[in-house]
Motif scaffolding. Sequence first.
Motif, PDB file in Angstrom:
ATOM      1  N   TRP A  23      14.413   5.778 -45.969  1.00 10.73           N
ATOM      2  CA  TRP A  23      13.837   6.071 -44.647  1.00 10.73           C
ATOM      3  C   TRP A  23      13.786   7.585 -44.448  1.00 10.73           C
ATOM      4  N   TYR A  24      12.826   8.017 -43.641  1.00  6.88           N
ATOM      5  CA  TYR A  24      12.528   9.447 -43.508  1.00  6.88           C
ATOM      6  C   TYR A  24      13.272  10.036 -42.318  1.00  6.88           C
ATOM      7  N   LEU A  25      14.088  11.028 -42.599  1.00 10.08           N
ATOM      8  CA  LEU A  25      15.049  11.543 -41.624  1.00 10.08           C
ATOM      9  C   LEU A  25      14.485  11.827 -40.226  1.00 10.08           C
ATOM     10  N   PRO A  26      13.463  12.703 -40.064  1.00  8.76           N
ATOM     11  CA  PRO A  26      13.026  13.011 -38.696  1.00  8.76           C
ATOM     12  C   PRO A  26      12.412  11.820 -37.976  1.00  8.76           C
ATOM     13  N   GLU A  27      11.900  10.867 -38.752  1.00  7.10           N
ATOM     14  CA  GLU A  27      11.229   9.730 -38.137  1.00  7.10           C
ATOM     15  C   GLU A  27      12.212   8.759 -37.494  1.00  7.10           C
ATOM     16  N   ALA A  28      13.463   8.846 -37.886  1.00  7.39           N
ATOM     17  CA  ALA A  28      14.523   8.109 -37.195  1.00  7.39           C
ATOM     18  C   ALA A  28      15.204   9.010 -36.167  1.00  7.39           C
ATOM     19  N   ALA A  29      15.479  10.256 -36.560  1.00  7.73           N
ATOM     20  CA  ALA A  29      16.260  11.157 -35.703  1.00  7.73           C
ATOM     21  C   ALA A  29      15.543  11.499 -34.405  1.00  7.73           C
ATOM     22  N   HIS A  30      14.277  11.863 -34.488  1.00 15.27           N
ATOM     23  CA  HIS A  30      13.578  12.316 -33.278  1.00 15.27           C
ATOM     24  C   HIS A  30      13.447  11.209 -32.230  1.00 15.27           C
ATOM     25  N   PRO A  31      13.003   9.997 -32.609  1.00 13.03           N
ATOM     26  CA  PRO A  31      12.974   8.927 -31.601  1.00 13.03           C
ATOM     27  C   PRO A  31      14.375   8.550 -31.115  1.00 13.03           C
ATOM     28  N   TYR A  32      15.343   8.565 -32.017  1.00 19.37           N
ATOM     29  CA  TYR A  32      16.705   8.190 -31.619  1.00 19.37           C
ATOM     30  C   TYR A  32      17.212   9.075 -30.486  1.00 19.37           C
ATOM     31  N   TYR A  33      17.032  10.386 -30.628  1.00 17.15           N
ATOM     32  CA  TYR A  33      17.577  11.285 -29.606  1.00 17.15           C
ATOM     33  C   TYR A  33      16.771  11.280 -28.318  1.00 17.15           C
ATOM     34  N   VAL A  34      15.523  10.817 -28.361  1.00 15.13           N
ATOM     35  CA  VAL A  34      14.773  10.587 -27.130  1.00 15.13           C
ATOM     36  C   VAL A  34      15.332   9.359 -26.413  1.00 15.13           C
ATOM     37  N   LEU A  35      15.675   8.325 -27.181  1.00 17.50           N
ATOM     38  CA  LEU A  35      15.997   7.018 -26.612  1.00 17.50           C
ATOM     39  C   LEU A  35      17.486   6.748 -26.379  1.00 17.50           C
ATOM     40  N   ALA A  36      18.335   7.338 -27.224  1.00 23.96           N
ATOM     41  CA  ALA A  36      19.767   7.008 -27.165  1.00 23.96           C
ATOM     42  C   ALA A  36      20.429   7.268 -25.808  1.00 23.96           C
ATOM     43  N   VAL A  53      18.650   6.979 -47.130  1.00 23.49           N
ATOM     44  CA  VAL A  53      17.752   7.996 -46.579  1.00 23.49           C
ATOM     45  C   VAL A  53      16.955   8.627 -47.715  1.00 23.49           C
ATOM     46  N   ASP A  54      15.729   8.999 -47.427  1.00 22.41           N
ATOM     47  CA  ASP A  54      14.889   9.706 -48.400  1.00 22.41           C
ATOM     48  C   ASP A  54      15.463  11.118 -48.577  1.00 22.41           C
ATOM     49  N   GLU A  55      15.947  11.402 -49.782  1.00 21.51           N
ATOM     50  CA  GLU A  55      16.629  12.690 -50.012  1.00 21.51           C
ATOM     51  C   GLU A  55      15.687  13.879 -49.815  1.00 21.51           C
ATOM     52  N   GLY A  56      14.410  13.698 -50.150  1.00 22.21           N
ATOM     53  CA  GLY A  56      13.455  14.767 -49.935  1.00 22.21           C
ATOM     54  C   GLY A  56      13.312  15.125 -48.468  1.00 22.21           C
ATOM     55  N   SER A  57      13.420  14.121 -47.594  1.00 21.89           N
ATOM     56  CA  SER A  57      13.287  14.382 -46.158  1.00 21.89           C
ATOM     57  C   SER A  57      14.486  15.154 -45.625  1.00 21.89           C
ATOM     58  N   VAL A  58      15.651  14.941 -46.239  1.00 25.37           N
ATOM     59  CA  VAL A  58      16.847  15.673 -45.819  1.00 25.37           C
ATOM     60  C   VAL A  58      16.708  17.154 -46.183  1.00 25.37           C
ATOM     61  N   GLN A  59      16.118  17.408 -47.351  1.00 27.36           N
ATOM     62  CA  GLN A  59      15.902  18.796 -47.772  1.00 27.36           C
ATOM     63  C   GLN A  59      14.813  19.457 -46.942  1.00 27.36           C
ATOM     64  N   MET A  60      13.738  18.715 -46.665  1.00 23.75           N
ATOM     65  CA  MET A  60      12.598  19.292 -45.968  1.00 23.75           C
ATOM     66  C   MET A  60      12.866  19.500 -44.486  1.00 23.75           C
ATOM     67  N   PHE A  61      13.688  18.627 -43.914  1.00 25.89           N
ATOM     68  CA  PHE A  61      13.961  18.697 -42.481  1.00 25.89           C
ATOM     69  C   PHE A  61      15.450  18.943 -42.248  1.00 25.89           C
ATOM     70  N   ALA A  62      15.927  20.068 -42.785  1.00 24.04           N
ATOM     71  CA  ALA A  62      17.353  20.407 -42.701  1.00 24.04           C
ATOM     72  C   ALA A  62      17.833  20.488 -41.259  1.00 24.04           C
ATOM     73  N   ALA A  63      16.937  20.828 -40.352  1.00 22.98           N
ATOM     74  CA  ALA A  63      17.319  20.943 -38.937  1.00 22.98           C
ATOM     75  C   ALA A  63      17.755  19.600 -38.349  1.00 22.98           C
ATOM     76  N   ASP A  64      17.371  18.515 -39.017  1.00 16.58           N
ATOM     77  CA  ASP A  64      17.723  17.188 -38.510  1.00 16.58           C
ATOM     78  C   ASP A  64      18.952  16.587 -39.186  1.00 16.58           C
ATOM     79  N   LYS A  65      19.625  17.375 -40.032  1.00 14.89           N
ATOM     80  CA  LYS A  65      20.795  16.845 -40.749  1.00 14.89           C
ATOM     81  C   LYS A  65      21.902  16.389 -39.814  1.00 14.89           C
ATOM     82  N   GLY A  66      21.922  16.952 -38.604  1.00  8.34           N
ATOM     83  CA  GLY A  66      22.939  16.554 -37.633  1.00  8.34           C
ATOM     84  C   GLY A  66      22.925  15.062 -37.342  1.00  8.34           C
ATOM     85  N   PHE A  67      21.757  14.441 -37.494  1.00  8.05           N
ATOM     86  CA  PHE A  67      21.642  12.998 -37.274  1.00  8.05           C
ATOM     87  C   PHE A  67      22.547  12.250 -38.244  1.00  8.05           C
TER      88      PHE A  67
END
Length: 224
Positions: A23-36, A53-67
């Motif tokens: 699964w792609y990191l920002p695509e879970a993280a961004h909606p989660y923090y809107v809704l949680a 998690v898709d490891e490439g998405s973790v590298q590409m979207f490092a700002a979302d690692k907090g999720f």
Amino acid sequence: MPKRILFVFTSADKTLTGAQTGWYLPEAAHPYYVLAPKYEIDFAAPKGANPPVDEGSVQMFAADKGFLEDPAVRQKLAAARPLAAVSAADYDAVFYPGGHGPMLDLASDPVNAQLASEFFRAGKVTAAVCHGPGALVGATDASGAPIVKGRTVTGFTDKEEELVGKVKDVPFLLESRLVALGGKFEKAAEPWQPAVRVDGILITGQNPASSKGVGEAIDKALSA
């Protein structure tokens, strides 16, 4: 009682070429923090706990690692239930994050097709972003027609798939499949630009940039 949302993640960790996916990191993280802050959220996946998690998405979207480091999220990922153990009756909405994974397992999973169909037939918000709409291709409405038929939808485009060089990694191209199922496919003027489409209870987003907008659309629908 707050309304409840089920996030359904992929359990697939390899594409057709053997590349790592999930699964792609920002695509879970961004909606989660809107809704949680407003809703109860549970996680599920075909194989249950700790969907990859898709490891490439973790590298590409490092700002979302907090999720991934968020204690509440870690607990939810560890407690993610198998799809066979969840019921649409317990939730007000379902949401599918993308990543290439959903194309490889959720798209062809009969348990998932049944679950998504039950949400839609019950008039509950049915939402997905990027490759997430791949999880909806087997879902049908009360008449047995694809839920996308005659409805405005979006998702990861064929052009975007070509641009990331992943055409051979997936069993089908999402835009082409949604069109073949009768969906009225719409997309942003340029690849990678955000696009969110709402057609009644069906909410779809085109790509990672659309993730927060999908979360906001889910919130708006549940708040109505």
